[in-house]
Design a protein around this motif. Sequence first.
Motif, PDB file in Angstrom:
ATOM      1  N   ARG A 646    -104.615  26.197  20.700  1.00 15.38           N
ATOM      2  CA  ARG A 646    -103.344  26.565  20.084  1.00 15.38           C
ATOM      3  C   ARG A 646    -103.360  26.282  18.581  1.00 15.38           C
ATOM      4  NH1 ARG A 646     -99.002  27.195  23.114  1.00 15.38           N
ATOM      5  NH2 ARG A 646     -98.445  28.469  21.303  1.00 15.38           N
ATOM      6  N   PHE A 647    -102.587  27.111  17.840  1.00 17.72           N
ATOM      7  CA  PHE A 647    -102.532  27.008  16.386  1.00 17.72           C
ATOM      8  C   PHE A 647    -101.085  26.885  15.918  1.00 17.72           C
ATOM      9  CE2 PHE A 647    -106.462  29.172  17.312  1.00 17.72           C
ATOM     10  CZ  PHE A 647    -107.368  28.662  16.394  1.00 17.72           C
ATOM     11  N   GLY A 648    -100.904  26.162  14.826  1.00 14.37           N
ATOM     12  CA  GLY A 648     -99.616  26.087  14.138  1.00 14.37           C
ATOM     13  C   GLY A 648     -99.860  26.173  12.641  1.00 14.37           C
ATOM     14  N   ALA A 649     -98.925  26.775  11.915  1.00 14.22           N
ATOM     15  CA  ALA A 649     -99.082  26.951  10.469  1.00 14.22           C
ATOM     16  C   ALA A 649     -97.763  26.640   9.781  1.00 14.22           C
ATOM     17  CB  ALA A 649     -99.540  28.366  10.140  1.00 14.22           C
ATOM     18  N   GLY A 650     -97.854  26.211   8.525  1.00 16.73           N
ATOM     19  CA  GLY A 650     -96.623  25.897   7.807  1.00 16.73           C
ATOM     20  C   GLY A 650     -96.874  25.530   6.364  1.00 16.73           C
ATOM     21  N   VAL A 651     -95.815  25.102   5.722  1.00 16.49           N
ATOM     22  CA  VAL A 651     -95.862  24.672   4.327  1.00 16.49           C
ATOM     23  C   VAL A 651     -95.126  23.339   4.212  1.00 16.49           C
ATOM     24  CG1 VAL A 651     -96.010  27.010   3.390  1.00 16.49           C
ATOM     25  CG2 VAL A 651     -93.772  25.957   3.770  1.00 16.49           C
ATOM     26  N   GLY A 652     -95.392  22.635   3.120  1.00 19.27           N
ATOM     27  CA  GLY A 652     -94.734  21.354   2.905  1.00 19.27           C
ATOM     28  C   GLY A 652     -94.606  21.047   1.433  1.00 19.27           C
ATOM     29  N   VAL A 653     -93.768  20.075   1.118  1.00 24.55           N
ATOM     30  CA  VAL A 653     -93.621  19.581  -0.242  1.00 24.55           C
ATOM     31  C   VAL A 653     -93.888  18.080  -0.226  1.00 24.55           C
ATOM     32  CG1 VAL A 653     -91.998  21.372  -0.939  1.00 24.55           C
ATOM     33  CG2 VAL A 653     -91.123  19.247   0.036  1.00 24.55           C
ATOM     34  N   ASP A 665     -92.559  18.577   5.861  1.00 29.60           N
ATOM     35  CA  ASP A 665     -93.321  19.727   6.353  1.00 29.60           C
ATOM     36  C   ASP A 665     -92.452  20.550   7.298  1.00 29.60           C
ATOM     37  OD1 ASP A 665     -95.583  18.953   4.992  1.00 29.60           O
ATOM     38  OD2 ASP A 665     -96.466  17.902   6.697  1.00 29.60           O
ATOM     39  N   ILE A 666     -92.647  21.847   7.245  1.00 28.40           N
ATOM     40  CA  ILE A 666     -92.007  22.765   8.190  1.00 28.40           C
ATOM     41  C   ILE A 666     -93.082  23.715   8.691  1.00 28.40           C
ATOM     42  CG2 ILE A 666     -91.273  24.301   6.302  1.00 28.40           C
ATOM     43  CD1 ILE A 666     -88.838  25.006   8.046  1.00 28.40           C
ATOM     44  N   ALA A 667     -93.146  23.890  10.007  1.00 22.82           N
ATOM     45  CA  ALA A 667     -94.236  24.665  10.597  1.00 22.82           C
ATOM     46  C   ALA A 667     -93.719  25.456  11.793  1.00 22.82           C
ATOM     47  CB  ALA A 667     -95.374  23.754  11.022  1.00 22.82           C
ATOM     48  N   THR A 668     -94.519  26.425  12.203  1.00 24.97           N
ATOM     49  CA  THR A 668     -94.168  27.256  13.355  1.00 24.97           C
ATOM     50  C   THR A 668     -95.411  27.474  14.204  1.00 24.97           C
ATOM     51  OG1 THR A 668     -93.180  29.374  14.038  1.00 24.97           O
ATOM     52  CG2 THR A 668     -94.639  29.410  12.121  1.00 24.97           C
ATOM     53  N   PRO A 669     -95.283  27.558  15.524  1.00 26.44           N
ATOM     54  CA  PRO A 669     -96.452  27.837  16.369  1.00 26.44           C
ATOM     55  C   PRO A 669     -96.878  29.292  16.246  1.00 26.44           C
ATOM     56  CG  PRO A 669     -94.472  27.677  17.711  1.00 26.44           C
ATOM     57  CD  PRO A 669     -94.072  27.305  16.324  1.00 26.44           C
ATOM     58  N   VAL A 681     -89.913  20.557  12.198  1.00 27.53           N
ATOM     59  CA  VAL A 681     -89.727  19.892  10.908  1.00 27.53           C
ATOM     60  C   VAL A 681     -90.207  18.450  11.022  1.00 27.53           C
ATOM     61  CG1 VAL A 681     -88.041  19.177   9.163  1.00 27.53           C
ATOM     62  CG2 VAL A 681     -87.766  21.368  10.335  1.00 27.53           C
ATOM     63  N   TYR A 682     -90.892  17.959   9.953  1.00 29.83           N
ATOM     64  CA  TYR A 682     -91.423  16.603   9.956  1.00 29.83           C
ATOM     65  C   TYR A 682     -91.139  15.965   8.591  1.00 29.83           C
ATOM     66  CZ  TYR A 682     -94.094  19.231  13.397  1.00 29.83           C
ATOM     67  OH  TYR A 682     -94.453  20.066  14.417  1.00 29.83           O
ATOM     68  N   VAL A 683     -90.558  14.779   8.602  1.00 27.70           N
ATOM     69  CA  VAL A 683     -90.273  14.025   7.384  1.00 27.70           C
ATOM     70  C   VAL A 683     -90.825  12.620   7.567  1.00 27.70           C
ATOM     71  CG1 VAL A 683     -88.496  13.194   5.796  1.00 27.70           C
ATOM     72  CG2 VAL A 683     -88.153  15.360   7.020  1.00 27.70           C
ATOM     73  N   SER A 684     -91.695  12.179   6.650  1.00 28.33           N
ATOM     74  CA  SER A 684     -92.276  10.837   6.768  1.00 28.33           C
ATOM     75  C   SER A 684     -92.887  10.439   5.431  1.00 28.33           C
ATOM     76  CB  SER A 684     -93.329  10.797   7.879  1.00 28.33           C
ATOM     77  OG  SER A 684     -94.413  11.647   7.557  1.00 28.33           O
TER      78      SER A 684
END
Length: 689
Positions: A646-653, A665-669, A681-684
């Motif tokens: 499986r793959f997921g792709a996204g962008v982040g700041v 980061d925000i990503a989508t499968p 969505v991931y914040v850390s």
Amino acid sequence: MAIGGALMAGAASAQPSPAPTTQQPTSSTPPSPIITDRDFEAALPPVEAPVEAPANPVASSAQPTTATDPDLTKPLVPLDDFNKEALRDDNGSGKTETSPSLSYRWHVAGLENLRDADREAPIEGGALVDSFEAVSALKQGKGKATNAAAIAARIEQDRQALSDVMASQGYFDAGVQSSVAMPEQGKPGDIVVSMAVTAGPRYRLGAIRFDAPALVPPDLLTRHFGVHSGEPIVAERVLSAEAALGVLLPQSAYPFAKIGQRDIELDAATGIGDYTLPVTPGPRSRFGDIKIKGRRPVFDARHIATIARFRKGELYDSRQIDDLRKALVATNLFATVTVDPAQTGISAGDNTEYADLVVNQRAGPPRSLSAQAGYSTGEGIKAVGSWSHANLFPPEGAIIASATAGTSEQGVSGTFRRSNAGLRDRTVEVSLSANHTNLDAYEAFTGALKGRISRASTAIWQKRWTYSYGFELIGSNEQDYAFEQAGERRRTFYILALPGQITYDRSNSLLDPTRGYRLSATLSPEASLGSNIQTYARSIFEATGYYPIAGKLVLAGRARVGMIGGASRESIAPSRRFYSGGGGSVRGFGYQELGPKDPDGHPIGGRSQAETSVELRYRFGNFGVVGFVDSGQVFTSEVPTFNSWRFGAGVGVRYYTNFGPMRFDIATPINRQIGESRVAVYVSIGQAF
């Protein structure tokens, strides 16, 4: 002529240099033009006529002038009776008149196209202009002056500044001419100030001598002095070379060395300057004893010796002292701490003496509070707060109490941690914890006693090899899905684990690497205790790499493989199985979402996993942007089979701070399946890897 301590670096000061002590070449500087009020008359605004002076302003001492004003014969008024109101210059109108102002323009010629007469090499005239303008009084005046005298004073100050700038580049005979062009009488316009520089010959270094006793090695000074005979006498290079010697000598077993006042003897006939520098090296020294000083010392000499990377009797090296001071500061236990050498006069053999180290320390607050929070799809919100006393059991025996609150995890823990335990950067840690975890994969009530010994990288020393090993005693009551029962089941596991990890790090940064790589291996033999003892081994291998493409653009990659061998999946506690998906795993999916699932679509974990990540990172200032593609899967077999990938792709700041980047980061499968979210969505804190 002899030039001593007045050697300038660039045009850092516009003050005149001290007068030379021997013969000086004749200066080609013509006398400064005299700027009088008559010269500026056309530019000055009209003023009231001065009061005419008496015909005989000075009376004979034998016949003093008689006062005609009766007020002059009265007694003086006491000071307390004076009107202390400040004088006003507003003629009673409430509006202050502005001072008369002259405007001027100025320029300097002769710096841009200088050439080295001996070598026909162009000189950085632009740098000379910048050096002069940094101290120019005319420039700082911004083209305005209150009167002619102010402009004249600025011209004279800038003439001296230009001479100093030229001297800083070896032009000790440079001439500076100035002229003033007035606007036509009765017509508006700016006063034009022109300054022209005549460089003259450029002096070069001749013989270079050091007035010093014999050192070890004999060429210690000559080999490391940064300038050479034949070079132009450039102040910045000479001062830099002297400063380098001041750093080199304490690094080479001379902690008490002193650099004296240079002397440069100029010969106008040859354009050569012979350079002499007195150096007092002091005794060649070895590390002696550690002495403690201060009203509230934190560490004794024995513990400081544990932190130091040197031992008594080794040759003194100031870099080791700097490292020790940084390590002491990194403990966060000091308000102030200094480490200074002290002469003892005690022989250490081989023509050396012991130099004791005086550690002056004052304790800082040992208690601290900290908190951190994060959010990710699937795991929800999670906040962790802690309280610590960093030196409750000296030296560096800390007690840490922490609590976790979140949508899927709650718990408390207490930890005893001793840092620098018998060895620099070695940590001994024992913790006791109780947690409740409620995830889609399982629910668990867990108590654990854990111990670990580790040697890890720190902010001041990133180590090539790091390791950890220890034990875990775990009791956990867990609920998961039982296929043979076609429903939920709850079991209690008692687990003994002996985890160990080793890492090889060749990256260039601990928190935000941009080049290099890291290799890590973890092995944990485990036993599930009870009526049916199960033994198995968990292993994880991970590699990360960082490659700078251009400028601030970095390509980063990660690969991870995990395996559990020796037991079936059903006999392994759900909390000890492998899961993938989430911010530190495969982004685009919820936490632990990948892998085999029960009939309700909940993950059940597996015995092996494989993951990869590729990021393209670009940083600008304190911010950055990231594009990434993650992939991975969890498998029921002991070894990954790499099917159903499986793959997921996204962008982040990223926002970069002193303690590492903050990440959003925000990503989508890719090829999303039923039940999977469109966006995660991931914040850390910290890079993903």
